[in-house]
Design a protein around this motif. Structure first.
Motif, PDB file in Angstrom:
ATOM      1  N   SER A  95     -76.123  41.930   6.127  1.00 48.52           N
ATOM      2  CA  SER A  95     -75.953  42.478   7.475  1.00 48.52           C
ATOM      3  C   SER A  95     -76.812  43.722   7.650  1.00 48.52           C
ATOM      4  O   SER A  95     -77.308  44.293   6.681  1.00 48.52           O
ATOM      5  N   SER A 139     -80.211  36.448  18.540  1.00 49.52           N
ATOM      6  CA  SER A 139     -79.172  35.471  18.205  1.00 49.52           C
ATOM      7  C   SER A 139     -79.569  34.123  18.796  1.00 49.52           C
ATOM      8  O   SER A 139     -79.583  33.958  20.025  1.00 49.52           O
ATOM      9  N   ARG A 150     -74.032  43.251  14.801  1.00 48.68           N
ATOM     10  CA  ARG A 150     -73.536  42.063  15.511  1.00 48.68           C
ATOM     11  C   ARG A 150     -72.322  42.397  16.377  1.00 48.68           C
ATOM     12  O   ARG A 150     -72.023  41.697  17.323  1.00 48.68           O
ATOM     13  N   SER A 151     -71.600  43.462  16.033  1.00 53.03           N
ATOM     14  CA  SER A 151     -70.401  43.818  16.794  1.00 53.03           C
ATOM     15  C   SER A 151     -70.554  45.123  17.548  1.00 53.03           C
ATOM     16  O   SER A 151     -69.625  45.592  18.190  1.00 53.03           O
ATOM     17  N   SER A 152     -71.760  45.736  17.464  1.00 55.32           N
ATOM     18  CA  SER A 152     -71.996  46.984  18.180  1.00 55.32           C
ATOM     19  C   SER A 152     -72.618  46.679  19.546  1.00 55.32           C
ATOM     20  O   SER A 152     -73.148  45.601  19.791  1.00 55.32           O
ATOM     21  N   HIS A 153     -72.586  47.630  20.417  1.00 57.81           N
ATOM     22  CA  HIS A 153     -73.063  47.421  21.777  1.00 57.81           C
ATOM     23  C   HIS A 153     -73.941  48.568  22.242  1.00 57.81           C
ATOM     24  O   HIS A 153     -73.791  49.083  23.332  1.00 57.81           O
ATOM     25  N   THR A 193     -71.312  50.510  11.808  1.00 55.74           N
ATOM     26  CA  THR A 193     -70.836  49.295  12.449  1.00 55.74           C
ATOM     27  C   THR A 193     -71.889  48.210  12.280  1.00 55.74           C
ATOM     28  O   THR A 193     -73.089  48.487  12.378  1.00 55.74           O
ATOM     29  N   ASN A 194     -71.455  46.995  12.036  1.00 56.80           N
ATOM     30  CA  ASN A 194     -72.371  45.859  11.994  1.00 56.80           C
ATOM     31  C   ASN A 194     -73.035  45.706  13.358  1.00 56.80           C
ATOM     32  O   ASN A 194     -72.366  45.748  14.385  1.00 56.80           O
TER      33      ASN A 194
END
Length: 291
Positions: free
Chosen positions: A272, A76, A287-290, A284-285
């Motif tokens: 995505s 990012s 960008r929003s996963s951890h 899950t995208n």
């Protein structure tokens, strides 16, 4: 050269539209000269067609091979790696080397088509290996002992320099190799094909779903149909179990067996990358996963 494309038409369920996929060749890319790594100008996600994916299982770094080059979309902002080449075919070997094919841009030293090229530094630079000016491999896979490519016919090479025709009478849409053994999967309009000898010989897989893209990992496999349904296999593509559905139209897939034998599956769409940690039942995208 690759023959004229044939449309692959698969009807979706219950009143949905027909999915039309093409084995289409892309036009030449923009110039190859570029910094070895830089932010994608004005783009949070690659705008060019996506032709392949590689995920580093240690870091979960997600690379997409596109019409405009190779991009790290887990960074990012998104980072372009290496020169701008239309990477039509793309695969990763067990040692981490990348193999690709496609078209250079104006001003590049590579011929058009580029034939088979290899990167040993994560995509920052590429070296020609074979068939320069001859072949545009639209599908590539690396198994434990060979590179398999489709360019009008299926070809197999032990080291990427000398090629032999495979015993096959089909045209694959997508190829997937097992980096630690000799299994290769090929998706076709007429069903799934499977090889256990590095792509030299092939046999149809009875009762397999009509898959568009597949990925192999540690004796397991993941696949996706043209209408986005995810299937998994515990025996490297011989039998399949339906799981969930991925949001968006899939362009590339990768998979990794986790410690508990669950498959982690990544699917790249037009806008995505979606990831599943439960065999493809939910996504899950990234960008929003951890993870």
């Amino acid at each position: 050269m690759l023959p004229l494309s044939r449309p692959w038409r698969v009807t979706r369920s219950a009143g949905a539209a027909v999915v039309v996929l093409f084995l289409a060749s892309c036009s030449a890319a923009v110039p190859q000269e570029a910094p070895s790594e830089h932010s994608a100008d004005g783009h949070s996600y690659p705008a060019g067609h996506i032709h392949g994916m590689s995920v580093d299982p240690g870091t979960n770094r997600v690379l997409l091979a596109t019409h405009d080059g190779l991009f790290d979309v887990s960074a990012s902002p998104v980072v372009q790696i290496g020169p701008t080449i239309d990477l039509m075919g793309f695969t990763q070997a067990a040692n981490g080397d990348f193999y690709a094919s496609g078209h250079p841009g104006p001003g590049s030293d590579l011929p058009d088509p580029v034939g088979l090229i290899r990167s040993t530094d994560g995509g920052k630079t590429w070296e020609p290996l074979s068939r320069q000016g001859e072949s545009d491999f639209h599908a590539l896979a690396a198994s434990a002992s060979a590179v398999v490519g489709f360019e009008g016919e299926l070809l197999v090479s032990a080291d990427g320099t000398e090629w032999e025709p495979a015993t096959a009478d089909f045209q694959p849409y997508h190829l997937a190799g097992a980096s630690r053994d000799n299994t290769v999967l090929a998706t076709t309009e007429d069903g799934l094909q499977r090889s256990t000898d590095d792509g030299a010989t092939w046999s149809a897989v009875p009762d397999a779903p009509l898959l568009m893209l597949t990925a192999l990992s540690e004796g397991q496999a993941a696949g996706i149909t043209p209408d986005g349904r995810i299937f998994t296999s515990e025996d490297a593509g011989l039998t399949w179990t339906e799981q969930g559905t991925v949001p968006g139209e899939a362009a590339a897939i990768d998979a990794q067996v986790l410690d508990d034998s669950t498959l982690r599956i990544w699917v790249a769409t037009a806008d995505s990358v979606q990831v599943s940690n439960d065999n493809g039942r939910t996504f899950t995208n990234i960008r929003s996963s951890h993870q």
